[in-house]
Design an enzyme around this catalytic site. Sequence first.
Site, PDB file in Angstrom:
ATOM      1  CG  ASP A  52      -1.987  -1.050   1.198  1.00  0.00           C
ATOM      2  OD1 ASP A  52      -2.319  -1.507   0.084  1.00  0.00           O
ATOM      3  OD2 ASP A  52      -2.497  -1.420   2.263  1.00  0.00           O
ATOM      4  CE1 TYR A 110       4.125  -6.796   3.951  1.00  0.00           C
ATOM      5  CE2 TYR A 110       3.574  -9.130   4.018  1.00  0.00           C
ATOM      6  CZ  TYR A 110       3.590  -7.921   3.356  1.00  0.00           C
ATOM      7  OH  TYR A 110       3.084  -7.837   2.087  1.00  0.00           O
TER       8      TYR A 110
END
Length: 246
Positions: A52, A110
Amino acid sequence: MKRFKLTVAYDGANYCGWQIQPNGITIEEVLNKKLSGLLGDDIRVIGASRTDSGVHALGNVAVFDSDTTIPPERLAYALNRQLPKDIVVVKSEEVPMNWHPRYCNSVKTYEYHILNSKIPDPTRRLTRYFVSYKLELDKMKEAAACLVGEHDFASFCNVRTNVEDTVRTIYRLDIEESGDEVTIRIIGNGFLYNMVRIIVGTLLRVGRGFYTPDRVKNILEARDRQAAGVTAPPHGLVLVRIDYKS
């Protein structure tokens, strides 16, 4: 014709995410433009993870096809001379023509970085989410343990997620503290839209004392996005690496 695999690192602060958007510049757009100019052909990369706006990466993966004579391992050096300083190709290599970065079995790592101090640090404002209240990390770790394993993560994905199957597997979910920084590291076989940031936002509610650790298990079982916490801001998130299974 050959297929090239790129491992790409970037600071996402100045980009509207990975995927080409009508409202701003993206990582994919820059790679396409610079590769096309370098190779003299219309290049369109295929990315593994559509991060994003504002999200960073150390090891996102992309592929493209070309009949260039540049040696695969040298392509990274040639491309980096063309790219802006906030995008770097860490490695370039040749892969089979049928290799696809999204359809091969993989494990993604992540990290979400938090600055946990009373005073913000302007030098870390673009890569750390500033949290001024002292977090109760033991409770956050207890809550995180509820999410490890194979589960239906419908409660932890954006309502606009367009997938039929919301079951994913988290292999590890670690929370570490070093000085005034807290790192939440999540390793899994795939992640739903905003899944990591919603998990982080929920764990922060636990760390602040608004949720008990047991409530996270109830949120998971509810399979309802409204049951979970808010979505943490994007700038603390980093796609660290993608490991592909042979």
